[in-house]
Design an enzyme around this catalytic site. Structure first.
Site, PDB file in Angstrom:
ATOM      1  N   ASP A 242       0.790   2.470   3.834  1.00 29.86           N
ATOM      2  CA  ASP A 242      -0.070   3.554   3.345  1.00 29.86           C
ATOM      3  C   ASP A 242       0.749   4.847   3.210  1.00 29.86           C
ATOM      4  O   ASP A 242       0.288   5.931   3.568  1.00 29.86           O
ATOM      5  CB  ASP A 242      -1.292   3.762   4.260  1.00 29.86           C
TER       6      ASP A 242
ATOM      7  N   HIS B  61       0.837  -1.215   0.000  1.00 30.92           N
ATOM      8  CA  HIS B  61       0.000   0.000   0.000  1.00 30.92           C
ATOM      9  C   HIS B  61       0.869   1.261   0.000  1.00 30.92           C
ATOM     10  O   HIS B  61       1.254   1.770   1.045  1.00 30.92           O
ATOM     11  CB  HIS B  61      -0.909  -0.016   1.232  1.00 30.92           C
TER      12      HIS B  61
ATOM     13  N   ARG C 238       2.062   9.045  -6.257  1.00 33.10           N
ATOM     14  CA  ARG C 238       1.606  10.376  -6.709  1.00 33.10           C
ATOM     15  C   ARG C 238       1.881  10.696  -8.176  1.00 33.10           C
ATOM     16  O   ARG C 238       1.407  11.703  -8.670  1.00 33.10           O
ATOM     17  CB  ARG C 238       2.208  11.487  -5.842  1.00 33.10           C
TER      18      ARG C 238
ATOM     19  N   HIS D  64      -5.519  -0.926   5.549  1.00 29.13           N
ATOM     20  CA  HIS D  64      -5.324  -0.117   6.773  1.00 29.13           C
ATOM     21  C   HIS D  64      -6.444  -0.234   7.815  1.00 29.13           C
ATOM     22  O   HIS D  64      -7.148   0.737   8.107  1.00 29.13           O
ATOM     23  CB  HIS D  64      -5.094   1.349   6.426  1.00 29.13           C
TER      24      HIS D  64
ATOM     25  N   HIS E 198       1.450   5.193  -2.046  1.00 26.44           N
ATOM     26  CA  HIS E 198       1.002   6.230  -2.983  1.00 26.44           C
ATOM     27  C   HIS E 198       2.229   6.927  -3.561  1.00 26.44           C
ATOM     28  O   HIS E 198       2.965   7.588  -2.832  1.00 26.44           O
ATOM     29  CB  HIS E 198       0.097   7.241  -2.271  1.00 26.44           C
TER      30      HIS E 198
ATOM     31  N   ASN F  87      -4.755   6.016  -7.279  1.00 28.45           N
ATOM     32  CA  ASN F  87      -5.436   7.326  -7.161  1.00 28.45           C
ATOM     33  C   ASN F  87      -4.514   8.484  -7.523  1.00 28.45           C
ATOM     34  O   ASN F  87      -4.282   9.397  -6.743  1.00 28.45           O
ATOM     35  CB  ASN F  87      -6.033   7.513  -5.759  1.00 28.45           C
TER      36      ASN F  87
HETATM   37 ZN   LIG Z   1      -7.031   4.251   1.959  1.00 27.00          ZN
END
Ligand SMILES: [Zn+2]
Length: 446
Positions: free
Chosen positions: A307, A62, A66, A234, A64, A96
């Site tokens: 995360d 997990h 970007r 999470h 990110h 995302n």
């Molecule tokens: Zn999330």
């Protein structure tokens, strides 16, 4: 043929049940052999791992990164540098971004950027719905073929239960898990922190625990109905742990992850309105934290995931209500968990390493997370003796939204190897690489 010897270290490979002083011989980026003693002459270069632990590189399900669209906070280059600093050798990148990774082109973009700029291996996670809007399914089969390792709308929940049901049916056939950010947006409303005594005292709008646990319970029910594999991202609330435990007990294909911050912090950290304590799901109460620790210990929660959520300091240095949710987490994960749980004697080092290597690997069914012969030489060297200040020199990310900066910690990453090549090392933590006697250093490496 390039051979590297990692000598005199303590090898901990939970997947094989190994905890022993062993030399590790790497050839052309793969683990070739592990023995009590391997002659240095066998290798072109020797890494002196005396006093260090040699473990499989960590796996983070997990992260990110970007890029594309959020390069001010992180790029694939800087995000994989953060991973290397934290001892992670394979990371799963959430979709995302802007645009959302919901097409084959999007998946190919992440893979090609990671191949050219990345320090560690990146597996793209593709969106479940187009634009993560929660309404129309992406072409899941095509995305899998393009290289998506899992599917998720993380950042958002899939609020429509019928969509989730269909996704679980398709992904069961595709043999890929759905990673779900469990949150009922109606229950969350405008909440910015855990709903409880602290939110009341601070005058901040709360997010009730049931906002998470109701979607966890729904997802477990849908996985039971479809036979699909739901992976709960999470986990933060006690009731969610209980729903996952019940699901596992009745044979549902449910797995789960927990972050270092939810294992070590509570909503008390929000006092002082520190935006580094603002994340989703929010830090809950001490009883929740204890339930998460117990859930990880008894296997209800399978693994640790960070995360890692970079945000610029301009964005984070805002009033609490307006600041974005999330903190970076890859660099601090091992030191924070080692200091909190292993130094205190609650966990063995083997347990912590297992939850960061083999356990996440099993969820995505990849041949990673172990040092078995023939597997990629994705390796981390860990140093445990020194207490140090976790300062900016430990951060590889472009962002610095990390609540542990400045803290005294133990347990650090001495070096990180990907496919037998050192991609990160701390000169102050280990002896380094030497050319083996009577052999020239390897001129070409993979
Ligand atoms: Zn999330």
């Amino acid at each position: 043929m390039t051979r590297t010897l990692i000598s005199n270290g303590t090898v901990i490979d939970p997947a094989q049940g190994i905890h022993a002083q062993l030399d590790v011989l790497v050839e052309d980026g793969r683990v070739l052999d592990m023995q009590r003693t391997i002659a240095a002459e066998q290798a072109a270069e020797v890494i002196d791992a005396s006093g260090l632990v040699v473990a499989p590189g960590f796996v983070d399900l997990h992260v990110h990164l970007r890029e594309p669209g959020g390069e001010g906070a992180e790029t694939i280059a800087s995000g994989t540098r953060a991973a290397a600093f934290g001892g992670f050798t394979t990371i799963y990148a959430m979709p995302n971004t802007n645009p959302v990774c919901d097409t084959q082109t999007g998946v190919a973009y992440v893979l090609s950027r990671a191949a050219s700029e990345g320090l560690v291996k990146v597996v793209p996670i593709a969106a479940v719905t187009i634009g993560q809007q929660g309404t129309d399914l992406t072409n899941l089969g095509a995305l899998k073929d393009a290289g998506a390792g899992a599917f998720s709308d993380d950042g958002h929940p899939i609020m429509n239960a019928e969509i989730m049901r269909r996704v679980l049916e398709y992904t069961r056939v595709l043999e890929r898990p759905v990673f779900e950010h469990c949150e009922d947006l109606n229950l969350t409303g405008q909440g910015v922190m855990h709903e409880g005594l602290v939110s009341l005292q601070l005058g901040l709008k709360g997010i009730p625990r049931v906002s998470e646990s109701i979607i966890v319970a729904r997802n477990v029910a849908l996985a039971a109905a479809t036979g699909g594999h739901i992976h709960i991202c999470h986990v933060s609330a006690r009731e969610s742990v209980e729903a996952i435990r019940e699901g596992k007990r009745s044979g549902v294909r449910v797995t789960a992850e927990v972050t270092p911050h939810h294992l070590t912090m509570t909503d008390e950290a929000v006092r002082g309105y520190d935006t580094h304590a603002k994340m989703k799901p929010p830090l809950c109460a001490e009883e929740d934290r204890l339930a998460l620790v117990a859930g990880l210990e008894d296997g209800t929660i399978d693994c640790i995931a960070t995360d890692h959520a970079p945000h610029s300091s301009t964005a984070k240095n805002n009033v609490f209500d307006a600041a974005p949710f999330g903190i970076i987490g890859m660099e601090s994960a091992f030191p924070v968990l080692y200091t909190t749980f292993v130094e205190t004697g609650q966990w063995t080092l083997d347990f912590l390493i297992e939850r960061m290597t083999n356990a996440p690997a099993k969820i995505v069914d990849r041949r990673i997370g172990s040092l078995q012969t023939g597997m990629p030489a994705d390796i981390v060297l860990l140093e445990m003796g020194t207490e140090y200040t976790f300062d900016a020199s430990y951060i590889g990310s472009k962002s610095s939204n990390c609540p542990w900066l400045g803290q005294r910690l133990k347990g650090r990453i001495a070096a990180t190897m990907v496919d037998g090549r050192i991609v990160h090392r701390r000169e102050d933590a280990f002896g380094g690489v030497k050319t083996a006697p009577r052999k020239r250093a390897a001129g070409k490496r993979k």
